[in-house]
Design a protein around this motif. Structure first.
Motif, short mmCIF file in Angstrom:
data_model
loop_
_atom_site.label_atom_id
_atom_site.label_comp_id
_atom_site.label_asym_id
_atom_site.label_seq_id
_atom_site.Cartn_x
_atom_site.Cartn_y
_atom_site.Cartn_z
N ARG A 111 32.91 44.43 33.39
CA ARG A 111 31.78 44.85 34.26
C ARG A 111 31.80 44.80 35.70
O ARG A 111 31.63 45.67 36.65
CB ARG A 111 30.44 44.34 33.90
N ARG A 112 32.35 43.67 35.83
CA ARG A 112 32.86 43.36 37.60
C ARG A 112 34.10 44.38 37.93
O ARG A 112 33.67 44.97 38.92
CB ARG A 112 33.25 41.96 37.69
N ILE A 113 34.74 44.53 37.11
CA ILE A 113 36.05 45.41 37.30
C ILE A 113 35.55 46.84 37.53
O ILE A 113 36.17 47.78 38.42
CB ILE A 113 37.15 45.43 36.28
N ARG A 114 34.69 47.22 36.65
CA ARG A 114 34.25 48.78 36.54
C ARG A 114 33.33 48.79 37.96
O ARG A 114 33.72 49.80 38.54
CB ARG A 114 33.06 49.03 35.45
N LYS A 115 32.63 47.95 38.49
CA LYS A 115 31.89 48.26 39.56
C LYS A 115 32.67 47.88 40.90
O LYS A 115 32.65 48.89 41.95
CB LYS A 115 30.86 47.09 39.67
N ALA A 116 33.61 47.23 40.82
CA ALA A 116 34.79 47.13 41.98
C ALA A 116 35.49 48.53 41.99
O ALA A 116 35.55 49.15 43.25
CB ALA A 116 35.83 46.06 41.79
N MET A 117 36.07 49.07 40.85
CA MET A 117 36.43 50.38 40.93
C MET A 117 35.56 51.55 41.45
O MET A 117 36.11 52.39 42.20
CB MET A 117 37.03 50.75 39.59
N GLN A 118 34.41 51.59 41.09
CA GLN A 118 33.51 52.47 41.64
C GLN A 118 33.11 52.32 43.03
O GLN A 118 33.05 53.36 43.61
CB GLN A 118 32.03 52.39 40.75
N LEU A 119 33.36 50.99 43.60
CA LEU A 119 32.92 50.98 44.99
C LEU A 119 34.18 51.00 46.08
O LEU A 119 34.03 50.85 47.12
CB LEU A 119 32.23 49.72 45.10
N GLY A 120 35.37 51.03 45.21
CA GLY A 120 36.58 51.17 45.87
C GLY A 120 36.83 49.82 46.70
O GLY A 120 37.76 49.77 47.40
N GLU A 121 36.50 48.51 45.97
CA GLU A 121 36.56 47.37 46.44
C GLU A 121 38.18 47.00 45.55
O GLU A 121 38.16 47.27 44.57
CB GLU A 121 35.70 46.66 46.04
N PRO A 122 38.72 45.81 46.21
CA PRO A 122 39.81 45.15 45.44
C PRO A 122 39.33 44.55 44.25
O PRO A 122 38.07 44.03 44.03
CB PRO A 122 39.94 43.95 46.53
N LEU A 123 40.01 44.50 43.06
CA LEU A 123 39.61 44.00 42.01
C LEU A 123 39.45 42.60 41.73
O LEU A 123 40.42 41.84 42.23
CB LEU A 123 40.82 44.44 40.94
N PRO A 124 38.28 41.83 41.46
CA PRO A 124 38.37 40.45 41.31
C PRO A 124 39.23 39.99 40.27
O PRO A 124 39.52 40.61 39.33
CB PRO A 124 36.73 40.51 40.89
N GLY A 125 39.41 38.53 40.54
CA GLY A 125 40.01 37.67 39.40
C GLY A 125 39.35 37.51 38.46
O GLY A 125 38.13 37.73 38.36
N THR A 126 39.97 36.73 37.58
CA THR A 126 39.12 36.24 36.36
C THR A 126 39.38 34.70 35.99
O THR A 126 40.23 33.96 36.30
CB THR A 126 39.56 36.93 35.02
N LEU A 127 38.30 34.03 35.59
CA LEU A 127 38.34 32.76 35.19
C LEU A 127 38.83 32.43 33.67
O LEU A 127 38.89 31.48 33.12
CB LEU A 127 37.01 31.92 35.40
N LEU A 128 38.94 33.68 33.01
CA LEU A 128 39.04 33.62 31.66
C LEU A 128 40.65 33.01 31.13
O LEU A 128 40.79 32.19 30.19
CB LEU A 128 39.03 35.07 30.81
N VAL A 129 41.45 33.32 31.98
CA VAL A 129 42.86 33.17 31.73
C VAL A 129 43.03 31.26 31.74
O VAL A 129 43.05 30.71 30.75
CB VAL A 129 43.85 33.71 32.63
N PRO A 130 42.49 30.62 32.76
CA PRO A 130 42.56 29.20 32.64
C PRO A 130 41.67 28.61 31.66
O PRO A 130 42.03 27.52 31.24
CB PRO A 130 42.08 28.79 34.24
N ILE A 131 40.45 29.10 31.46
CA ILE A 131 39.50 28.57 30.53
C ILE A 131 40.01 28.85 28.95
O ILE A 131 40.12 27.71 28.46
CB ILE A 131 38.11 29.62 30.57
N LEU A 132 40.85 30.13 28.55
CA LEU A 132 41.30 30.18 27.38
C LEU A 132 42.62 29.21 27.16
O LEU A 132 42.71 28.61 26.19
CB LEU A 132 41.91 31.59 27.18
N SER A 133 43.55 29.16 28.41
CA SER A 133 44.51 28.36 28.36
C SER A 133 44.41 26.72 28.07
O SER A 133 44.69 26.09 27.30
CB SER A 133 45.52 28.44 29.55
N GLY A 134 43.05 26.38 29.00
CA GLY A 134 42.71 24.98 28.93
C GLY A 134 42.02 24.53 27.50
O GLY A 134 42.36 23.64 26.96
N GLY A 135 41.28 25.65 26.96
CA GLY A 135 40.33 25.49 25.77
C GLY A 135 41.44 25.45 24.69
O GLY A 135 41.42 24.47 23.76
#
Length: 121
Positions: A82-106
């Protein structure tokens, strides 16, 4: 038949999103969901199929860790999509994600717990 160009405009005068970016965002979401489903299946399998370890609680800890991580990844995947879609619609830079470190650590934590459980067997 011609495909819409990235510069195509909608009736309201807004710039339409390039369908390739939208589909790439959806593919990324689906990849995260496959990961969540794998964790869910792994948690259920550990709880159901793995024989109890010498020490009580290891099997449950591993299963619950996988299940909790599956929930976090599934919810995080939707929020990220949802955040990526909104950023694309607004023409903003794409936000990063915390999923990668959470998944790696988990996964690292689940692996360490599983290794300890096997060594103490």
């Amino acid at each position: 038949m011609t495909l819409p160009s990235p510069e195509a405009e909608s009736e309201e005068g807004e710039e339409e999103l390039d369908y390739r970016f939208t589909l790439a965002n959806e593919r990324t979401f689906l990849a995260w969901m496959r990961t969540a489903l794998g964790l869910l299946a792994g948690g259920v399998a550990v709880h159901t199929l793995v024989q109890p370890f010498h020490r009580e609680g290891f099997r449950r800890a591993i299963a619950m860790s996988c299940l909790a991580l599956a929930v976090i990844v599934a919810v995080g995947a939707y929020l990220h999509w949802r955040r990526i879609r909104k950023a694309m619609q607004l023409g903003e830079p794409l936000p990063g994600t915390l999923l990668v470190p959470i998944l790696s650590g988990g996964i690292a934590i689940v692996s360490v717990v599983a290794c300890v459980a096997v060594l103490m067997r």
